[in-house]
Design a protein around this motif. Structure first.
Motif, mmCIF file in Angstrom:
data_model
loop_
_atom_site.group_PDB
_atom_site.id
_atom_site.type_symbol
_atom_site.label_atom_id
_atom_site.label_comp_id
_atom_site.label_asym_id
_atom_site.label_seq_id
_atom_site.Cartn_x
_atom_site.Cartn_y
_atom_site.Cartn_z
ATOM 1 N N ILE A 641 -49.993 -7.727 74.151
ATOM 2 C CA ILE A 641 -48.813 -8.132 75.263
ATOM 3 C C ILE A 641 -47.575 -7.406 74.769
ATOM 4 C CG2 ILE A 641 -49.839 -10.179 75.471
ATOM 5 C CD1 ILE A 641 -47.975 -11.706 73.987
ATOM 6 N N PRO A 642 -46.840 -7.110 75.950
ATOM 7 C CA PRO A 642 -45.530 -6.294 75.613
ATOM 8 C C PRO A 642 -44.515 -7.102 74.879
ATOM 9 C CG PRO A 642 -45.654 -6.815 77.964
ATOM 10 C CD PRO A 642 -47.310 -7.187 77.446
ATOM 11 N N GLU A 643 -44.158 -8.501 75.157
ATOM 12 C CA GLU A 643 -43.407 -9.006 74.507
ATOM 13 C C GLU A 643 -43.626 -9.098 72.730
ATOM 14 O OE1 GLU A 643 -44.115 -11.134 78.521
ATOM 15 O OE2 GLU A 643 -45.470 -10.267 76.948
ATOM 16 N N ALA A 644 -44.733 -9.055 72.423
ATOM 17 C CA ALA A 644 -44.988 -8.931 70.918
ATOM 18 C C ALA A 644 -44.507 -7.344 70.519
ATOM 19 C CB ALA A 644 -46.620 -9.159 70.905
ATOM 20 N N ARG A 645 -44.866 -6.632 71.495
ATOM 21 C CA ARG A 645 -44.242 -5.268 70.945
ATOM 22 C C ARG A 645 -42.815 -5.074 70.955
ATOM 23 N NH1 ARG A 645 -46.136 0.102 70.905
ATOM 24 N NH2 ARG A 645 -44.571 1.584 71.504
ATOM 25 N N LYS A 646 -42.057 -5.576 71.957
ATOM 26 C CA LYS A 646 -40.617 -5.413 72.086
ATOM 27 C C LYS A 646 -40.151 -6.095 70.844
ATOM 28 C CE LYS A 646 -37.052 -7.252 74.609
ATOM 29 N NZ LYS A 646 -36.632 -7.879 76.062
ATOM 30 N N SER A 647 -40.650 -7.242 70.307
ATOM 31 C CA SER A 647 -40.071 -8.012 69.398
ATOM 32 C C SER A 647 -40.335 -7.272 68.013
ATOM 33 C CB SER A 647 -40.910 -9.573 69.422
ATOM 34 O OG SER A 647 -40.388 -10.346 68.304
ATOM 35 N N ASN A 648 -41.459 -6.926 67.672
ATOM 36 C CA ASN A 648 -41.937 -6.480 66.491
ATOM 37 C C ASN A 648 -41.107 -4.942 66.259
ATOM 38 O OD1 ASN A 648 -43.324 -7.192 64.209
ATOM 39 N ND2 ASN A 648 -44.973 -5.870 64.728
ATOM 40 N N LEU A 649 -41.037 -4.079 67.092
ATOM 41 C CA LEU A 649 -40.395 -3.073 67.045
ATOM 42 C C LEU A 649 -38.704 -3.037 66.785
ATOM 43 C CD1 LEU A 649 -42.178 -0.817 69.312
ATOM 44 C CD2 LEU A 649 -42.152 -0.691 67.077
ATOM 45 N N ARG A 650 -38.239 -4.158 67.681
ATOM 46 C CA ARG A 650 -36.757 -4.568 67.475
ATOM 47 C C ARG A 650 -36.205 -5.067 66.091
ATOM 48 N NH1 ARG A 650 -33.222 -8.876 70.471
ATOM 49 N NH2 ARG A 650 -31.009 -8.115 69.987
ATOM 50 N N HIS A 651 -37.350 -6.005 65.513
ATOM 51 C CA HIS A 651 -36.855 -6.557 64.138
ATOM 52 C C HIS A 651 -37.671 -6.360 63.109
ATOM 53 C CE1 HIS A 651 -34.605 -9.081 67.030
ATOM 54 N NE2 HIS A 651 -35.757 -9.412 67.570
ATOM 55 N N ARG A 652 -39.008 -5.847 63.201
ATOM 56 C CA ARG A 652 -39.784 -5.474 62.152
ATOM 57 C C ARG A 652 -39.843 -6.334 60.975
ATOM 58 N NH1 ARG A 652 -40.354 -0.039 63.061
ATOM 59 N NH2 ARG A 652 -41.786 0.242 61.346
ATOM 60 N N PRO A 653 -40.263 -7.597 61.105
ATOM 61 C CA PRO A 653 -40.282 -8.287 60.021
ATOM 62 C C PRO A 653 -41.862 -8.291 59.469
ATOM 63 C CG PRO A 653 -40.866 -9.377 62.153
ATOM 64 C CD PRO A 653 -40.234 -8.208 62.620
ATOM 65 N N VAL A 654 -41.931 -8.542 58.174
ATOM 66 C CA VAL A 654 -43.027 -8.417 57.393
ATOM 67 C C VAL A 654 -43.055 -9.719 56.590
ATOM 68 C CG1 VAL A 654 -43.326 -5.827 57.325
ATOM 69 C CG2 VAL A 654 -42.187 -7.249 55.343
ATOM 70 N N GLY A 655 -44.311 -10.160 55.861
ATOM 71 C CA GLY A 655 -44.205 -11.316 54.991
ATOM 72 C C GLY A 655 -44.912 -10.899 53.767
ATOM 73 N N LEU A 656 -44.508 -10.665 52.902
ATOM 74 C CA LEU A 656 -45.016 -10.202 51.557
ATOM 75 C C LEU A 656 -45.198 -11.796 50.805
ATOM 76 C CD1 LEU A 656 -46.043 -8.183 49.545
ATOM 77 C CD2 LEU A 656 -43.655 -8.069 48.464
ATOM 78 N N GLY A 657 -46.225 -11.981 50.286
ATOM 79 C CA GLY A 657 -46.837 -13.206 49.659
ATOM 80 C C GLY A 657 -47.404 -12.983 48.439
ATOM 81 N N LEU A 658 -47.891 -14.110 47.946
ATOM 82 C CA LEU A 658 -48.923 -13.941 46.553
ATOM 83 C C LEU A 658 -49.790 -14.927 46.532
ATOM 84 C CD1 LEU A 658 -48.043 -16.940 44.585
ATOM 85 C CD2 LEU A 658 -45.832 -15.819 44.952
ATOM 86 N N MET A 659 -50.734 -14.563 45.610
ATOM 87 C CA MET A 659 -51.814 -15.444 45.327
ATOM 88 C C MET A 659 -52.108 -15.356 43.857
ATOM 89 S SD MET A 659 -54.834 -13.194 46.926
ATOM 90 C CE MET A 659 -54.653 -11.239 46.918
ATOM 91 N N GLY A 660 -53.089 -16.228 43.547
ATOM 92 C CA GLY A 660 -53.267 -16.399 41.844
ATOM 93 C C GLY A 660 -52.495 -17.024 41.359
ATOM 94 N N PHE A 661 -51.487 -17.696 41.667
ATOM 95 C CA PHE A 661 -50.318 -18.437 40.941
ATOM 96 C C PHE A 661 -50.810 -19.415 39.845
ATOM 97 C CE2 PHE A 661 -47.411 -22.160 40.216
ATOM 98 C CZ PHE A 661 -46.298 -21.132 39.834
ATOM 99 N N ALA A 662 -52.099 -20.228 40.229
ATOM 100 C CA ALA A 662 -52.522 -21.074 39.224
ATOM 101 C C ALA A 662 -53.252 -20.360 38.120
ATOM 102 C CB ALA A 662 -53.553 -22.175 39.942
#
Length: 966
Positions: A641-662
């Motif tokens: 959908i175009p609204e997703a493209r517009k938002s992502n290219l404008r703000h470029r958020p990413v979400g780096l997380g982690l696993m294996g903490f325990a």
């Protein structure tokens, strides 16, 4: 001869002297392997005979004429046959011992203990007799195997032994001879290639509970099956290879694999324009041996490319395909692809499921999460539903903000009628999520958010109940409360709370903090003066109690906090965070013109533990490469959908997380419920935060800052560690830690000068599936159990805490008695007397620790994260007081969101003491007068221990039907 022996004596259960009604004397297409290796048609009626004679042995001859026994035998026979056929998805042949195991298990499950005991004694008596007589147990004749064209050729015993020996190579505590012996027991003349490949896998799987390294053996044996399928399909002729053969075979296979995928319109032809020789030479075949069985089976079933279920993608080709897809727009794309491949295939970092599914394909929808705001008109509402379908089609998880939709009884100007409120539209969204099931790979999944002041909030709380009008229930949709600080303050003060319809109080949706309080109190005054048509006043504490009650009884709605999500948002200058996502870790702006998008991936924290401490050099290298991969997703992504493209290219958020903490804690000898663990949560997240922000700044220097950078908190030099002070200024009470260790001042200055490539950089996702692939614990979760059976869409798997086994072996405590004790105590070492206290603390399970430790550790992480974290909370003995204290403390600790509340049933699991038990057991919660509790099924493996059921239909741990867990 004893009466028992006389009545039960039979080689194939019993002669056909009795047939239960409704059961044929033979089952077409099924065969039985006798102990001498010969095969006969499977005859279900003989099960009924064996069961009848077992009852006769205990209850006497009168049982023969008993209607009760007749009905019991009929039911047990059906149960045994169902269990056998359920396990026969890879073949239609049963071994006599397997059949007798199922008969034994059915008797015990039916609580016919005396009859079961007689049956067990009978089996043991005959086993001893056969041993004394030295009766041959295996076929002396040469067995044959059936090729795909139907031809029968001699079974290649030498290759079978080689493959099994290769699978055990270098793995301490494993024995190829044991697997080979068990495998031979299940072979028969005319066995198919698929059954022949499956036999050693099943043999190795049964040994996992005794030695965790058999999980690697099982995976390597599965690899042999996969290699035969993939190599044969790609080459167009029957082909097989050992792991040793693949050292040279991978390079030849890879170009043919690409051609096959492109011809099938599954792989992007652009990948063939890479320097394929250079790419293929970089593949590391030895990394195929890193998998545990659960991880490889999951990839085999759900991730590897296939044509009509013919899998043609091998593991290292899979990782290279994903890496090439992420590097397709790089300048030196071969070098970057190899760099990305090294990171993925080493398990130091793993991209999210949509990225793994779709990278390098013709539809590279690589993003994980989408957040939308639903408009208050029919066009807007049904556009939102359509958008949900389009976004879910390619594996996106959805979070919908429904707060703007007017409430029940509100005026509709166009028709001069009254609104039915938000609930009927939520029902439509719920059904859409089920209808669009992501290409059959997993259900579509969505979470609906509603602010606590909405007049429909009480109906919203009831959406997951199993009682009431089903037209106003959403049994498959996740729901979450979007809670303003003012509501929590009213709860603390015991004050009133007024509910409004958003069409009459439209600005509350976009306000937070002090501005929200001012506007809200003005609307209260207006309502009191008769200026509003739709409003209602309730006690804040009563509404809070109902929220917690529904959370306990139905698992929903989750509790998330509006103000910290907005006050600490780097992007508050260009919008408002109106909801989180499906898994409550994403906090991005949404409006009618922008659909927020986030691209996720997770660091394997265990892989970055050096000699008893965090390896910062390795961690920085991982974060640098991972951030580049995630940033590339923004440009490569296929937007539906175009609204997703517009938002992502404008703000470029990413979400780096982690696993294996325990796992990382246990590797360092740290108990989760300890100050040391809370400190490690702080230290590790600070390092990830520092490196992630630094990497984004490096990318900004190379590629330019994101378009909306100016005016953001970043541009003002306000980093996540600084934004918690903004929240503290709006709260009368907040319990947050302010300590820091790294050189933030230098980084802060660089961010202001150079800029950021990404508006948001960090978010901790649940990682249920990708943690399975890497063979580590999920996300930031505490250990669930140290020995249990995990069920997901790929089947049932024995899970043993390998680090616990290592420590018990070091102290001479790992033996059959310890295994039995772990089963008896539901995977807990806390009640096993001979386990030392230090190990009891380190390996305490989630329900054995105070939930405050989860809150404390999460609070320490939250100060470094610009988004949020999927935080599950565990309560072994939930009560109203305990829930109230837990969630108030989460709010006061500055957390932005919480996820599932997990509680444990009063009863535990059914266990079997039988060796070799290979049936499914059920555990059902019966503890509380709540909605129907889920049934948790165990695996067809020896442990016969399953995860206990949870109170209420909350999401099970690693629920195969829940996209949130993937």
């Amino acid at each position: 001869m004893s009466q028992t022996e006389t009545l039960l004596r039979s080689e194939t259960l019993a002669p056909p002297a009795f047939s239960a009604p409704g059961h044929a004397t033979a089952e077409p297409g099924y065969s039985l392997i006798k102990r001498n290796g010969g095969t006969v048609p499977f005859d279900q009626s003989k099960i009924a005979v064996a069961l009848t004679r077992a009852f006769l042995a205990v209850e006497g001859n009168k049982a023969a004429a008993s209607r009760r026994v007749h009905e019991i035998v009929e039911g047990l026979t059906a149960e045994v046959f169902a269990a056998l056929t359920r396990r026969a998805k890879d073949g239609r042949v049963f071994h006599i011992e397997d059949v007798q195991d199922q008969v034994e298990l059915a008797l015990m499950r039916g609580e016919h203990q005396k009859v079961a005991r007689a049956y067990v004694l009978y089996r043991e008596e005959h086993a001893r007799a056969r041993g004394a007589a030295k009766v041959p147990e295996t076929v002396t004749a040469v067995l044959r195997m059936k090729l795909t064209d139907g031809a029968l050729v001699p079974l290649d015993e030498a290759r079978l032994a080689t493959v099994i020996a290769e699978a055990c190579d270098g793995l301490e505590g494993t024995a190829s001879a044991t697997i080979l012996e068990e495998t031979r027991r299940n072979l028969y003349d005319g066995i198919s290639l698929d059954e022949l490949a499956l036999a050693p896998i099943l043999a190795a799987r049964t040994l996992v509970e005794t030695e965790p390294n058999y999980a690697y053996v099982s995976a390597r044996l599965l690899l042999d099956k996969l290699r035969r399928e993939a190599l044969s399909y790609v080459s167009g002729r029957p082909e097989q290879a050992t792991q040793a053969d693949m050292a040279t075979r991978y390079a030849d296979y890879f170009p043919d694999y690409l051609s096959t995928g492109i011809a099938a319109e599954l792989i992007d032809p652009e990948l063939q324009r890479f320097d394929i020789k250079r790419i293929a030479a970089a593949i590391k075949p030895e990394r195929d041996t890193q998998f545990q069985y659960l991880g490889l089976q999951t990839l085999y079933d759900r991730y590897f490319l296939h044509v009509q279920r013919n899998v043609f993608e091998l593991p290292q080709a899979f990782f290279m395909r994903v890496a090439m897809g992420l590097a397709v727009r790089e300048i030196d794309r071969e070098a970057r692809a190899i760099e990305f491949y090294d990171l993925l295939s080493s398990f130091d970092f793993m991209a999210s499921t949509p990225t793994l599914f779709n990278s390098g394909t013709l539809r590279p929808q690589l993003s994980s999460c989408f957040l939308t705001t639903v408009a208050d008109d029919l066009d807007g509402i049904f556009k939102a539903v359509k958008d949900n379908a389009l976004l879910a089609k390619y594996s996106g998880g959805l979070g919908n903000d429904w707060t703007p939709v007017r409430g029940l009884g509100a005026h509709i100007k166009g028709t001069n009628g009254e609104s039915q409120g938000v609930v009927p539209f939520l029902k439509v969204a719920n059904d859409t999520a089920i209808a669009v099931n992501q290409g059959g790979k997993r259900k579509g999944a969505v979470c609906a958010y509603l602010e606590t002041w909405h007049v429909d909030i009480e109906e919203f709380l009831d959406l997951r109940k199993n009682t009431g009008d089903d037209r106003r229930r959403t049994h498959d949709m996740n729901t979450a409360n979007w809670v303003p600080d003012l509501f929590m303050e009213r709860v603390e003060a015991g004050g009133d709370w007024t509910l409004f319809s958003p069409d009459e109080a439209p600005d509350l949706h976009d306000l937070y903090g002090p501005a929200f309080k001012t506007a809200y109190e003005a609307y209260e005054a207006k309502a009191a003066a008769g200026g509003l048509k739709v409003h209602r006043t309730v006690k804040a504490l009563d509404l809070w109690r109902k929220m917690l009650t529904m959370l306990f009884e139905t698992g929903h709605p989750w509790i998330t906090f509006k103000d910290p999500c907005n006050i600490r948002s780097p992007q508050q200058h260009v919008g408002v965070v109106h909801s989180s996502n499906l898994c409550t870790e994403i906090t991005l702006n949404t409006n009618k013109d922008e659909v927020a998008v986030c691209n996720l991936g997770s660091i394997n924290l265990l892989a970055h533990i050096g000699p008893n401490e965090l390896d910062l050099v390795r961690l920085k290298r991982t974060v640098d490469v991972a951030m580049r991969m995630l940033d590339n997703v923004v440009d490569i992504n296929f937007y539906t959908i175009p609204e997703a493209r517009k938002s992502n290219l404008r703000h470029r958020p990413v979400g780096l997380g982690l696993m294996g903490f325990a796992d990382a804690l246990q590797a360092q000898g740290i108990a989760y419920a300890s100050d040391a663990a809370v400190d490690f949560a702080d230290i590790s997240m600070e390092a990830i935060s520092y490196f992630a922000i630094s990497a984004s700044t490096d990318l900004a220097e190379e590629r330019g800052a994101y378009a909306s950078f100016q005016g953001s908190l970043w541009s003002q030099g306000v980093l996540p560690i600084d934004s918690q002070e903004l929240l503290a200024k709006t709260r009368s009470e907040i319990n947050i830690d302010r300590s820091q260790r790294l050189d933030w001042e230098t980084l802060r200055a660089r961010v202001k000068t150079v800029g950021m490539r990404n508006s948001n950089t960090m978010a901790i996702a649940p990682t249920a599936t990708i943690s399975n692939i890497c063979g580590v614990s999920q996300s930031i979760e505490p250990g669930y159990q140290n020995l249990y059976v995990k069920s997901n869409m790929s089947g049932d798997f024995t899970v043993v805490n390998a680090q616990l086994v290592r420590d018990l072996k070091a102290r001479g405590l790992w033996d059959e008695v310890m295994i039995s004790d772990l089963k008896y105590f539901d995977g807990s070492v806390g009640q096993i007397d001979r386990v030392p206290d230090d190990l009891k603390a380190i390996y305490a399970t989630a329900f054995e620790m105070d939930a405050r430790w989860l809150i404390d550790a999460a609070s320490r992480r939250q100060k470094w994260i610009d988004q949020s974290q999927s935080l599950n909370l565990y309560l072994a003995n939930p009560s109203g007081k305990a829930l109230d204290q837990l969630y108030r403390s989460a709010w006061k600790a500055g957390l932005k969101t919480t996820y599932y509340l997990r509680s444990r049933s009063a009863t535990h699991v059914e266990k079997s003491t039988l060796k070799g038990t290979d049936g499914k057991l059920n555990a059902v919660a019966v503890s509380a007068p709540v909605a129907a509790a889920p049934v948790v099924e165990a695996a067809p493996v020896r442990t016969a221990l399953v995860m206990p059921a949870l109170d209420g239909p909350a999401c099970l741990i690693d629920d195969p039907d829940c996209e949130a867990c993937q």
